[in-house]
Scaffold this active site. Sequence first.
Site, PDB file in Angstrom:
ATOM      1  N   TYR A  15       0.062  13.429  11.216  1.00 57.38           N
ATOM      2  CA  TYR A  15       0.129  12.950  12.609  1.00 57.38           C
ATOM      3  C   TYR A  15       1.505  13.234  13.234  1.00 57.38           C
ATOM      4  O   TYR A  15       1.603  13.983  14.215  1.00 57.38           O
ATOM      5  CB  TYR A  15      -0.196  11.453  12.597  1.00 57.38           C
ATOM      6  N   LYS A  88       1.447   6.298   3.488  1.00 51.60           N
ATOM      7  CA  LYS A  88       2.002   5.413   4.522  1.00 51.60           C
ATOM      8  C   LYS A  88       1.170   4.187   4.855  1.00 51.60           C
ATOM      9  O   LYS A  88       1.465   3.494   5.831  1.00 51.60           O
ATOM     10  CB  LYS A  88       2.249   6.214   5.795  1.00 51.60           C
ATOM     11  N   SER A 128      11.378   4.168   8.113  1.00 50.75           N
ATOM     12  CA  SER A 128      10.528   3.263   8.895  1.00 50.75           C
ATOM     13  C   SER A 128      11.261   1.960   9.139  1.00 50.75           C
ATOM     14  O   SER A 128      12.097   1.546   8.326  1.00 50.75           O
ATOM     15  CB  SER A 128       9.261   2.994   8.090  1.00 50.75           C
ATOM     16  N   TYR A 154       4.761   0.083  -0.141  1.00 53.46           N
ATOM     17  CA  TYR A 154       5.086   1.170   0.787  1.00 53.46           C
ATOM     18  C   TYR A 154       6.493   0.986   1.350  1.00 53.46           C
ATOM     19  O   TYR A 154       7.315   1.903   1.340  1.00 53.46           O
ATOM     20  CB  TYR A 154       4.046   1.214   1.921  1.00 53.46           C
ATOM     21  N   LYS A 158      10.230   3.192   0.992  1.00 48.41           N
ATOM     22  CA  LYS A 158      11.141   3.676   2.051  1.00 48.41           C
ATOM     23  C   LYS A 158      12.560   3.174   1.787  1.00 48.41           C
ATOM     24  O   LYS A 158      13.541   3.907   1.969  1.00 48.41           O
ATOM     25  CB  LYS A 158      10.646   3.229   3.433  1.00 48.41           C
ATOM     26  N   ASN A 204      -4.220   0.917  11.736  1.00 50.91           N
ATOM     27  CA  ASN A 204      -3.274   0.693  12.831  1.00 50.91           C
ATOM     28  C   ASN A 204      -3.994   0.361  14.135  1.00 50.91           C
ATOM     29  O   ASN A 204      -5.150   0.722  14.340  1.00 50.91           O
ATOM     30  CB  ASN A 204      -2.369   1.920  13.002  1.00 50.91           C
ATOM     31  N   GLY A 301       1.481  -9.986   5.270  1.00 48.56           N
ATOM     32  CA  GLY A 301       2.593  -9.032   5.316  1.00 48.56           C
ATOM     33  C   GLY A 301       3.016  -8.650   6.729  1.00 48.56           C
ATOM     34  O   GLY A 301       3.999  -7.930   6.915  1.00 48.56           O
TER      35      GLY A 301
HETATM   36  N1  UFG Z   1      -3.397  -5.330  14.561  1.00 49.71           N
HETATM   37  C1  UFG Z   1      -4.499  -6.116  14.855  1.00 49.71           C
HETATM   38  N2  UFG Z   1      -5.722  -5.657  14.491  1.00 49.71           N
HETATM   39  C2  UFG Z   1      -5.909  -4.467  13.854  1.00 49.71           C
HETATM   40  C3  UFG Z   1      -4.772  -3.652  13.574  1.00 49.71           C
HETATM   41  C4  UFG Z   1      -3.527  -4.142  13.931  1.00 49.71           C
HETATM   42  O1  UFG Z   1      -4.369  -7.208  15.422  1.00 49.71           O
HETATM   43  O2  UFG Z   1      -7.051  -4.123  13.537  1.00 49.71           O
HETATM   44  C5  UFG Z   1      -2.061  -5.823  14.946  1.00 49.71           C
HETATM   45  C6  UFG Z   1      -1.172  -6.074  13.740  1.00 49.71           C
HETATM   46  O3  UFG Z   1      -1.381  -7.385  13.236  1.00 49.71           O
HETATM   47  C7  UFG Z   1       0.205  -5.883  14.353  1.00 49.71           C
HETATM   48  C8  UFG Z   1      -0.009  -4.836  15.434  1.00 49.71           C
HETATM   49  O4  UFG Z   1      -1.417  -4.831  15.678  1.00 49.71           O
HETATM   50  O5  UFG Z   1       0.605  -7.066  14.969  1.00 49.71           O
HETATM   51  C9  UFG Z   1       0.426  -3.450  15.006  1.00 49.71           C
HETATM   52  O6  UFG Z   1      -0.183  -3.139  13.768  1.00 49.71           O
HETATM   53  P1  UFG Z   1      -0.139  -1.662  13.185  1.00 49.71           P
HETATM   54  O7  UFG Z   1      -0.877  -1.686  11.895  1.00 49.71           O
HETATM   55  O8  UFG Z   1      -0.553  -0.685  14.212  1.00 49.71           O
HETATM   56  O9  UFG Z   1       1.410  -1.422  12.953  1.00 49.71           O
HETATM   57  P2  UFG Z   1       2.427  -2.160  11.973  1.00 49.71           P
HETATM   58  O10 UFG Z   1       3.579  -2.560  12.807  1.00 49.71           O
HETATM   59  O11 UFG Z   1       1.810  -3.214  11.178  1.00 49.71           O
HETATM   60  O12 UFG Z   1       2.741  -1.001  10.955  1.00 49.71           O
HETATM   61  C10 UFG Z   1       3.600   0.039  11.340  1.00 49.71           C
HETATM   62  C11 UFG Z   1       3.332   1.291  10.504  1.00 49.71           C
HETATM   63  C12 UFG Z   1       3.726   1.064   9.092  1.00 49.71           C
HETATM   64  C13 UFG Z   1       5.105   0.484   9.002  1.00 49.71           C
HETATM   65  C14 UFG Z   1       5.232  -0.739   9.855  1.00 49.71           C
HETATM   66  C15 UFG Z   1       6.620  -1.264   9.870  1.00 49.71           C
HETATM   67  O13 UFG Z   1       1.964   1.637  10.559  1.00 49.71           O
HETATM   68  O14 UFG Z   1       3.704   2.295   8.436  1.00 49.71           O
HETATM   69  O15 UFG Z   1       4.890  -0.400  11.190  1.00 49.71           O
HETATM   70  O16 UFG Z   1       6.662  -2.553  10.357  1.00 49.71           O
HETATM   71  F1  UFG Z   1       5.378   0.106   7.740  1.00 49.71           F
END
Ligand code: UFG
Length: 342
Positions: A15, A88, A128, A154, A158, A204, A301
């Site tokens: 990506y 990731k 990250s 993960y 990092k 995500n 987490g």
């Molecule tokens: N979320 C939902 N429902 C979903 C998916 C996500 O409510 O189905 C929320 C999560 O709880 C979070 C927000 O949307 O509050 C963003 O979630 P993402 O999974 O899109 O992103 P993250 O911040 O959790 O994860 C990203 C990267 C990881 C990295 C992390 C660092 O994907 O690789 O940031 O904090 F480790």
Amino acid sequence: MKKNRNILVTGGAGYIGSHTVVELINKGFNPVIVDDFRNSDPKVLDGIKSITGKEALLRVVDVTNKKQLKAVFEEFSFSGIIHFAAYKAVNESVDKPLAYYRNNIDGLLNCLELAEEFNGLNFVFSSSCTVYGEPKDIKVVTELTETQEASSPYGATKQMCERIISDVHKSGSPIRLLNLRYFNPVGAHPSAEIGELPIGKPNNLIPFINQTAAGILNELIVFGNDYSTEDGTCIRDYFHVVDLAEAHIKGYEWLNNLDGPKLETINVGTGNGSSVLEIIHIFEKISNESLKWKFGPRREGDIEQIYADTSKAQELISWSAERTIEDAITDAWNWQKKLGNE
Ligand code: UFG
């Protein structure tokens, strides 16, 4: 500017990698993609060609296979490496820690060993904001903010990779090193020729929203509504993946102009956060779709809120995000519409 324009891009079919390859080609670099397509799709090469008019060079190699990787270094003379190739997915890493440590650490070690063997190259590492863990009081983190224990294997990979890079630098290595700590890159290329291609059910937020609106998934579960934020949902520093690609180019050019070894670490984000509910509302406004969603329990987490202090990126490599979250969500939705129900 030094003359050699060949850059090894590990994970260049992924990506962020593919968007960076496009910007490298647009800037006159010659990226050589190393990817074994375990988490990417060869059709991304067609997308890169449609945008740039150029065929990206590709070697199908697993970066943890040093012999094969070395053969690529022998074939091309590189000025440096942008190292994306890594696992990731936070959740997956909890179930498969050994695979994550093996892949992410071995890949980095091989790239660094070869960078040294081939006389000290420029090296950009995909780090990250996960390295910060859950920030204690202040939610806006600078590169000097103390890191907390990583919340997943993960995240630990990092942190370990950054530690390895730091030790390599302290040892007097000739490599010029830059860690880019990404916050939440989202969106797709505005041409809708390349974008995120999650394998299986996405983890995500933005791909999950898109696939729900496209009818592939039933509904979005918003993880938690009892956080100490205005609307109770988590806040993230989302920014456009093309801005992130441009940060790699600026970072790479900065390294390329250095006279000797150096190590720097930069946050790449916007400094502004959006909550999950805000993202849903922006999506509904842009797409004219009504998204099916409901609140569910918190995801283990998850960090409540974190944003980047981006002053260092501005000062050191003259980078700041130029596109808005609306741009990113528009481009991601156009990409999803092009994919259809795939
Ligand atoms: N979320 C939902 N429902 C979903 C998916 C996500 O409510 O189905 C929320 C999560 O709880 C979070 C927000 O949307 O509050 C963003 O979630 P993402 O999974 O899109 O992103 P993250 O911040 O959790 O994860 C990203 C990267 C990881 C990295 C992390 C660092 O994907 O690789 O940031 O904090 F480790």
